[in-house]
Design a protein around this motif. Structure first.
Motif, PDB file in Angstrom:
ATOM      1  N   TYR A 222       3.683   5.851  -8.072  1.00  0.00           N
ATOM      2  CA  TYR A 222       2.869   6.653  -7.161  1.00  0.00           C
ATOM      3  C   TYR A 222       1.402   6.626  -7.566  1.00  0.00           C
ATOM      4  N   LEU A 223       1.132   6.790  -8.853  1.00  0.00           N
ATOM      5  CA  LEU A 223      -0.245   6.756  -9.339  1.00  0.00           C
ATOM      6  C   LEU A 223      -0.870   5.381  -9.127  1.00  0.00           C
ATOM      7  N   CYS A 224      -0.143   4.348  -9.481  1.00  0.00           N
ATOM      8  CA  CYS A 224      -0.667   2.986  -9.372  1.00  0.00           C
ATOM      9  C   CYS A 224      -1.089   2.653  -7.946  1.00  0.00           C
ATOM     10  N   LEU A 225      -0.190   2.816  -6.996  1.00  0.00           N
ATOM     11  CA  LEU A 225      -0.465   2.395  -5.627  1.00  0.00           C
ATOM     12  C   LEU A 225      -1.526   3.263  -4.961  1.00  0.00           C
ATOM     13  N   ASN A 226      -1.560   4.544  -5.290  1.00  0.00           N
ATOM     14  CA  ASN A 226      -2.590   5.402  -4.702  1.00  0.00           C
ATOM     15  C   ASN A 226      -3.970   5.111  -5.281  1.00  0.00           C
ATOM     16  N   ILE A 227      -4.037   4.780  -6.560  1.00  0.00           N
ATOM     17  CA  ILE A 227      -5.319   4.381  -7.151  1.00  0.00           C
ATOM     18  C   ILE A 227      -5.816   3.111  -6.479  1.00  0.00           C
ATOM     19  N   LEU A 370      10.080  -4.671   1.800  1.00  0.00           N
ATOM     20  CA  LEU A 370       8.824  -5.171   2.346  1.00  0.00           C
ATOM     21  C   LEU A 370       9.087  -6.337   3.290  1.00  0.00           C
ATOM     22  N   ILE A 371       8.565  -6.245   4.506  1.00  0.00           N
ATOM     23  CA  ILE A 371       8.724  -7.330   5.471  1.00  0.00           C
ATOM     24  C   ILE A 371       8.000  -8.574   4.978  1.00  0.00           C
ATOM     25  N   TYR A 372       6.805  -8.382   4.438  1.00  0.00           N
ATOM     26  CA  TYR A 372       6.015  -9.465   3.854  1.00  0.00           C
ATOM     27  C   TYR A 372       6.130  -9.331   2.344  1.00  0.00           C
ATOM     28  N   PRO A 373       6.926 -10.202   1.694  1.00  0.00           N
ATOM     29  CA  PRO A 373       7.266 -10.005   0.278  1.00  0.00           C
ATOM     30  C   PRO A 373       6.074 -10.095  -0.664  1.00  0.00           C
ATOM     31  N   ASP A 374       6.209  -9.368  -1.770  1.00  0.00           N
ATOM     32  CA  ASP A 374       5.277  -9.453  -2.908  1.00  0.00           C
ATOM     33  C   ASP A 374       3.866  -8.985  -2.589  1.00  0.00           C
ATOM     34  N   ASP A 375       3.708  -8.192  -1.543  1.00  0.00           N
ATOM     35  CA  ASP A 375       2.367  -7.727  -1.170  1.00  0.00           C
ATOM     36  C   ASP A 375       2.456  -6.371  -0.463  1.00  0.00           C
ATOM     37  N   PRO A 376       2.618  -5.288  -1.228  1.00  0.00           N
ATOM     38  CA  PRO A 376       2.764  -3.960  -0.620  1.00  0.00           C
ATOM     39  C   PRO A 376       1.629  -3.567   0.322  1.00  0.00           C
ATOM     40  N   PHE A 377       0.408  -4.069   0.071  1.00  0.00           N
ATOM     41  CA  PHE A 377      -0.731  -3.677   0.897  1.00  0.00           C
ATOM     42  C   PHE A 377      -0.981  -4.620   2.077  1.00  0.00           C
ATOM     43  N   ASP A 383       3.718   0.719   7.015  1.00  0.00           N
ATOM     44  CA  ASP A 383       4.666   1.818   7.240  1.00  0.00           C
ATOM     45  C   ASP A 383       5.641   1.955   6.074  1.00  0.00           C
ATOM     46  N   GLU A 384       6.122   0.823   5.563  1.00  0.00           N
ATOM     47  CA  GLU A 384       7.061   0.865   4.444  1.00  0.00           C
ATOM     48  C   GLU A 384       6.380   1.389   3.185  1.00  0.00           C
ATOM     49  N   LEU A 385       5.130   1.044   2.987  1.00  0.00           N
ATOM     50  CA  LEU A 385       4.369   1.545   1.835  1.00  0.00           C
ATOM     51  C   LEU A 385       4.244   3.058   1.908  1.00  0.00           C
ATOM     52  N   GLN A 386       3.940   3.579   3.076  1.00  0.00           N
ATOM     53  CA  GLN A 386       3.815   5.026   3.222  1.00  0.00           C
ATOM     54  C   GLN A 386       5.146   5.727   2.984  1.00  0.00           C
ATOM     55  N   ARG A 387       6.252   5.133   3.463  1.00  0.00           N
ATOM     56  CA  ARG A 387       7.567   5.726   3.219  1.00  0.00           C
ATOM     57  C   ARG A 387       7.889   5.732   1.731  1.00  0.00           C
TER      58      ARG A 387
END
Length: 439
Positions: A222-227, A370-377, A383-387
């Motif tokens: 949570y910290l990593c992705l929000n930063i 992730l629909i597009y692999p290896d790239d959360p952003f 939408d999946e990142l927010q979930r």
């Protein structure tokens, strides 16, 4: 925008960070976000930590109101796990019993008196001798009251096997957000869940058996992705493909990715939701093992350093970091692939229960969200990142709720400081200094 930006002072923290990618990254100077040591940095970090901890407390109080204010002490013979809850969590329990190398993992055929069952409820009375994921006896309050026994080296599973199975069930309930049975058993004066907060197989081993790994993994992700959310230049469509500006090549992202998903640890339960989100197979990252190309390995006296402190995070581009036999281990179906196979089985006129039983026994479940692999952003993964961020936050809150029910205090300020000092970098290795939420 970062998750819960209206409640958590993300900008107070990230305004003190700057992306830096050396031409030749090294252990001391990796590609990463670096603290700038601005005049107000200490106050800003403290403000961030206070807002974060305050938000956890407020959300915990709000979530706790969804349940009875006070639970009666349950009888030891009461069934704690309802039929619905048991059926809900059984597939994951079945999975980790197969993964683990201990006596209760998968009983041998010679010991087994019955056939295994995934979704059918256990009706046997032979304890762990049946091959059901959750034996009927293990659904009762008495099983959740087993006590931890202090042990010497190599005696953990000899003395704590059944109690460990129980705490793994508690972690599984946390992952499924099934809090009522947890709150009910916490009302019993003999519950020993507190003792299992932080545990290891023995005092000289890594502390990877307790339920603290659930909230620490969720908190770190949570910290990593929000930063990173606060640094769009590292992931937006105009710069995400640049080798010099890719969030996935930072020590921050790579260390989070690996530590939240690695295997060959005492308890792997906390890793499952993070593996599914990031698309990491069960055996891709093994604890204490470095499968990256040799050019990124850190040597001492001709030997590789393979411990977490010296793992080469932030030295390699993401393609090399993920090169550790990623596609040789197993295929990772996404939600669409699973839906297609399920529909094919339905066309065979199989009963719905059998369809799910076949897929789960074959372990053909969603392993990549992730629909597009290896790239959360990636924009297509938004939408999946927010979930996922919402899910990680809920895990943190629910663990805090259980802790409060046990009258245990989780030191969120220590965990935040540990993350910032370990996953982020400082020029010349300068310490950011400890802080306390309450002086």
């Amino acid at each position: 925008m970062a998750h819960q930006a209206h409640n958590i002072a993300w900008h107070a923290l990230t305004s003190n960070l700057k992306f830096y990618s050396p031409k030749s990254p090294s252990k001391d100077k990796p590609t990463n976000l670096y603290f700038q040591f601005n005049p107000n940095q200490t106050d800003d970090i403290r403000h961030f930590a206070i807002s974060f901890a305050k938000n956890i407390r407020e959300h915990t109080a709000c979530e706790r109101k969804k349940y009875l204010a006070r639970f009666d002490v349950p009888n030891e013979d009461d069934v704690l796990l309802t039929d619905a809850t048991t059926q809900k969590i059984s597939p994951l329990v079945y999975k980790w019993r197969h993964r683990y190398h201990w006596d209760l993992a998968v009983p041998s055929e010679t010991k087994s008196l019955t056939s295994p069952s995934l979704r059918r409820l256990c009706t046997h009375n032979d304890g762990f001798r049946c091959r059901c994921a959750i034996p009927f006896q293990e659904r009762k309050v008495s099983s959740f009251l087993r006590q931890y026994t202090s042990n010497r080296c190599y005696e953990f599973f000899k003395l704590n096997t059944e109690a460990f199975y129980n705490i793994e069930l508690v972690k599984t309930l946390l992952l499924y957000r099934e809090m009522e049975p947890i709150l009910r058993v916490c009302a019993h004066p003999n519950v020993d869940i507190e003792e299992w907060q932080s545990q290891a197989q023995c005092y000289c081993e890594v502390y990877d058996a307790g339920w603290d790994i659930v909230y620490e993994s969720a908190l770190n992700a949570y910290l990593c992705l929000n930063i990173l959310y606060e640094f769009p230049a590292l992931w937006d469509s105009t710069s995400s493909s640049s080798k010099l500006a890719d969030y996935r090549s930072t020590k921050l992202y790579q260390r989070t990715l690996r530590t939240c998903t690695y295997s060959t640890c005492t308890s792997e339960i906390a890793k499952y939701p993070h593996r599914a989100f990031f698309g990491i197979s069960d055996d891709q990252f093994k604890f204490g093992q470095n499968n990256m190309p040799d050019i990124y390995s850190i040597h001492s006296a001709g030997k590789y350093f393979e411990d977490e402190k010296n793992f080469p995070y932030g030295l390699a581009p993401i393609e090399d970091f993920l090169s550790s036999k990623k596609h040789e281990v197993e295929y990772l179906p996404d939600i669409f692939a699973v839906a297609v196979v399920r529909d094919v089985l339905r066309l065979k006129s199989l009963p719905e229960e059998l369809v799910y039983d076949v897929m789960e026994r074959a372990d053909y479940t969603v392993k990549r969200r992730l629909i597009y692999p290896d790239d959360p952003f990636h924009p297509g993964n938004r939408d999946e990142l927010q979930r996922y961020l919402k899910y990680c936050w809920q895990l943190v809150v629910n663990c805090n709720m259980m802790a409060e029910e046990l009258e245990v205090s989780i030191e969120w300020d220590d965990l935040i400081y540990k993350f910032l000092s370990t996953f982020l970098s400082s020029p010349g290795g300068r310490k950011i200094g400890s802080f306390y939420l309450f002086d």
